[in-house]
Motif scaffolding. Structure first.
Motif: not given
Length: 301
Positions: A44, A47, A49, A98, A101, A250, A252
């Motif tokens: 995480r 990423r 997050l 998510e 972000t 979600e 990405y």
């Protein structure tokens, strides 16, 4: 700090840490062991997050990744930059990590391109249209929580009204303007909303009519393309990405081949849309048809 900068900083931090971990030949679990967290926590962090990042933990990762003093300073500066307070912080109770972000990335984008197959573009929803969708998506939530979700969606739309905001283009299939969401009154208002928005210089609404079929090699659902432009040195501010939202969560997508494929699909769809004025005219006609039906039925779900 401009909107979206803290999100971009967390993502840059994540990329640097991931690069360091891979360069050191370590697994997520091994890196997590050093700072006493699980592999999922490191994932995480990489990423982008995680808010409230512990700079001590990051400094420890820099040591095991053998970053030099300059690299470490840069990474710790990103930790600090990533702690900026953004407007959506007050809505964190109704946002996943998510989605927080995504809202940050949306706010930092220079160009937003959206393909909608069955629904109107979220950045142009009316409150009534948004409420019907959110009540359907979250049937067990109370009215106060739904109100907060509606306010969040309306607040996001302010992005398109600021002088240096992003360009927004949407390809909307005709099915989205024909399907009744919430009843004729809701739909008439929603069609008018798109007509009015389409006159703004930074907004381009294109309707893909039924008569053009599905002009893609492969079928697919809605998606959003975000482009972030370049900084003063000509380097990309952020990697272009594809955002896909569904009932499963979600996604990405940043792999260059995946972004390129979605960009090609988007331009194929765009080539088959009606022009700006013809799209407005179809929206006007659809709105008029819904107005003529206002007395026929009660509010539909």
């Amino acid at each position: 700090m401009t909107e979206g900068n803290s999100t971009l900083a967390r993502r840059r931090l994540g990329r640097k840490l991931r690069g360091g971990r891979l360069g050191a030949g370590l697994t997520l679990q091994q890196s997590g062991g050093v700072i006493r967290v699980g592999a999922s926590s490191v994932h995480r962090l990489e990423r982008g997050l995680v808010s409230g990042v512990d700079d001590g933990q990051v400094a420890a990762l820099c040591r095991i990744y053998e970053f030099d003093a300059e690299q470490t300073r840069d990474v710790l500066a990103l930790v600090e930059e990533g702690e900026g307070v953004e407007w959506w912080g007050e809505y964190e109770d109704v946002m996943s990590a998510e989605f927080r972000t995504y809202v940050g990335l949306e706010g930092a984008a220079r160009e937003i391109r959206s393909y909608e197959a069955d629904l109107m573009p979220g950045l142009l929803h009316t409150p009534a249209y948004a409420r019907v969708l959110l009540e359907t998506l979250y049937p067990d939530e109370d009215a106060a929580t739904i109100d907060r979700r509606v306010r969040l969606r309306m607040r996001r739309q302010e992005l398109l009204e600021i002088p240096d905001g992003p360009g927004f283009q949407a390809v909307v299939r005709e099915s989205a303007i024909r399907m009744t969401v919430g009843g004729p009154e809701v739909m008439a208002e929603q069609c008018e909303r798109l007509v009015e928005a389409s006159f703004r210089p930074n907004i381009d609404i294109r309707v893909l009519p039924f008569s053009r079929g599905l002009p893609m090699r492969e079928g697919g659902g809605p998606f959003v393309l975000l482009d972030f432009g370049s900084d003063g040195s000509g380097e990309l501010v952020e990697t272009p990405l594809v955002y896909i939202e569904s009932f499963r969560g979600e996604q990405y997508l940043t792999e260059p081949d995946v972004v390129r494929k979605h960009r090609e699909v988007y331009h194929t769809l765009l080539r088959n849309t009606l022009g700006p004025e013809s799209s407005r005219e179809m929206l006007r006609r659809a709105g008029a048809e819904f107005e003529s039906r206002m007395d026929e039925s009660p509010r539909e779900a």
